[in-house]
Write a protein that holds these residues in place. Structure first.
Motif, PDB file in Angstrom:
ATOM      1  N   UNK A  80       0.861  -1.183   0.000  1.00 26.62           N
ATOM      2  CA  UNK A  80       0.000   0.000   0.000  1.00 26.62           C
ATOM      3  C   UNK A  80       0.899   1.235   0.000  1.00 26.62           C
ATOM      4  N   UNK A  81       0.694   2.117  -0.951  1.00 25.52           N
ATOM      5  CA  UNK A  81       1.490   3.348  -1.057  1.00 25.52           C
ATOM      6  C   UNK A  81       0.634   4.544  -0.659  1.00 25.52           C
ATOM      7  N   UNK A  82       1.009   5.158   0.467  1.00 29.62           N
ATOM      8  CA  UNK A  82       0.292   6.341   0.956  1.00 29.62           C
ATOM      9  C   UNK A  82       1.255   7.523   1.044  1.00 29.62           C
ATOM     10  N   UNK A  83       0.768   8.684   0.739  1.00 29.80           N
ATOM     11  CA  UNK A  83       1.533   9.923   0.908  1.00 29.80           C
ATOM     12  C   UNK A  83       0.722  10.828   1.838  1.00 29.80           C
ATOM     13  N   UNK A 126      -3.080  -9.441  -0.861  1.00 27.71           N
ATOM     14  CA  UNK A 126      -3.713  -8.810  -2.022  1.00 27.71           C
ATOM     15  C   UNK A 126      -5.223  -8.703  -1.858  1.00 27.71           C
ATOM     16  N   UNK A 127      -5.842  -9.709  -1.271  1.00 26.62           N
ATOM     17  CA  UNK A 127      -7.299  -9.681  -1.096  1.00 26.62           C
ATOM     18  C   UNK A 127      -7.755  -8.619  -0.108  1.00 26.62           C
ATOM     19  N   UNK A 128      -6.847  -8.172   0.778  1.00 27.58           N
ATOM     20  CA  UNK A 128      -7.199  -7.160   1.784  1.00 27.58           C
ATOM     21  C   UNK A 128      -6.745  -5.762   1.391  1.00 27.58           C
ATOM     22  N   UNK A 129      -6.255  -5.576   0.174  1.00 27.00           N
ATOM     23  CA  UNK A 129      -5.630  -4.299  -0.210  1.00 27.00           C
ATOM     24  C   UNK A 129      -6.569  -3.107  -0.042  1.00 27.00           C
TER      25      UNK A 129
END
Length: 293
Positions: A198-201, A255-258
């Motif tokens: 997960x990519x968060x800014x 992946x299923x919880x992304x």
């Protein structure tokens, strides 16, 4: 042309009879009985070969399907191979039946080849889709149930046939994409791996405490049970923007919880930073007015 073929042609040429003339009808009936008595057995055997061949082709196809499913081969590849086996065997029996009926198979295949060439030129786009479908199935770039982005469209793969691929979008639309368009573009398979990052800014004000913000974000990640412990999440200052200090947050998840995990993290981080008095700034401009004397 074989003797049977000549006889059939002669019989067809004599089909124009006068139904009102008893002699003509009688002659036609005699010719028909003579033709059936001479060639009827061969035609009957040809029909029998075709019927038996169809049954055998279907049974062999079912056996191939069962064996591949037992070996846990992908459903799409199994269906494709079973279909190819069925039609290949059926074609062989059709040729055998035609030969048994007395038809010159060599000439028939030559005519069929010429017709196939003409049809191929007329249906070149369809054949391109078929060739692309074979490549997609053999190389197994994705399978049924995968979430992919192909030809600019994202969705879950519902079916991969020889000519097209059917996707179901997140808002439940049915999208049919030609296989040639898929093979000629970039394929993104989101479901290819079991884990995903997960990519968060998260942007904070230049006046806020960076270490305090990172500590709050870290505690939120540690409390989220769906996140993976390894690889460890990354929390670091990644960019000094025009209006904010951008903190990059990079946790890993199944992946299923992304998507549910990403949505939950964004909400919790926003609420927690607000409670701590740390602002998430938005782009703004300062306008300075100078009075001219």
């Amino acid at each position: 042309m074989s003797e049977t073929g000549k006889a059939a042609a002669d019989a067809m040429s004599e089909l124009k009879i006068d139904l009102m003339n008893p002699d003509s009808v009688s002659k036609f009936a005699e010719d028909a009985i003579a033709f059936v008595s001479v060639h009827g057995l061969r035609i009957l055997v040809a029909i029998l070969v075709l019927l038996v061949g169809r049954i055998i082709s279907r049974q062999v196809s079912k056996v191939v399907r069962r064996v591949m499913l037992k070996a846990k081969v992908d459903d799409i590849l199994t269906s494709f191979i079973a279909t190819i086996v069925y039609y290949a065997l059926l074609s062989a029996f059709v040729v055998a039946a035609l030969g048994q009926a007395g038809i010159n198979v060599t000439s028939f295949l030559a005519v069929l080849g010429a017709a196939g060439l003409a049809i191929g030129l007329a249906l070149k786009d369809t054949l391109a889709n078929f060739a692309a479908g074979v490549m997609l199935i053999l190389f197994r770039m994705f399978k049924k149930g995968d979430y992919v982005t192909v030809a600019g469209t994202s969705g879950t793969v519902q079916e991969l046939s020889a000519f097209y691929t059917e996707l179901s979008t997140p808002d439940n639309q049915r999208v049919v994409v030609p296989n040639s368009s898929i093979l000629g573009s970039v394929i993104v398979n989101t479901s290819a791996h079991k884990t995903r990052r997960i990519d968060l800014i998260i942007g904070i004000s230049y006046e806020d405490d960076i270490e305090k913000a990172k500590s709050i974000i870290k505690s939120i990640l540690e409390a989220e049970g769906r996140l993976l412990k390894t690889p460890e999440p990354l929390i670091a200052v990644g960019n000094l923007g025009d209006s904010s200090v951008d903190i990059f947050v990079r946790p890993w998840v199944a992946t299923s919880d992304y998507w549910p995990t990403k949505f939950a993290l964004l909400e919790k981080i926003k609420i927690s930073l607000d409670e701590a008095g740390i602002s998430i700034p938005y782009p703004q401009s300062d306008v300075h007015l100078h009075k001219v004397e």
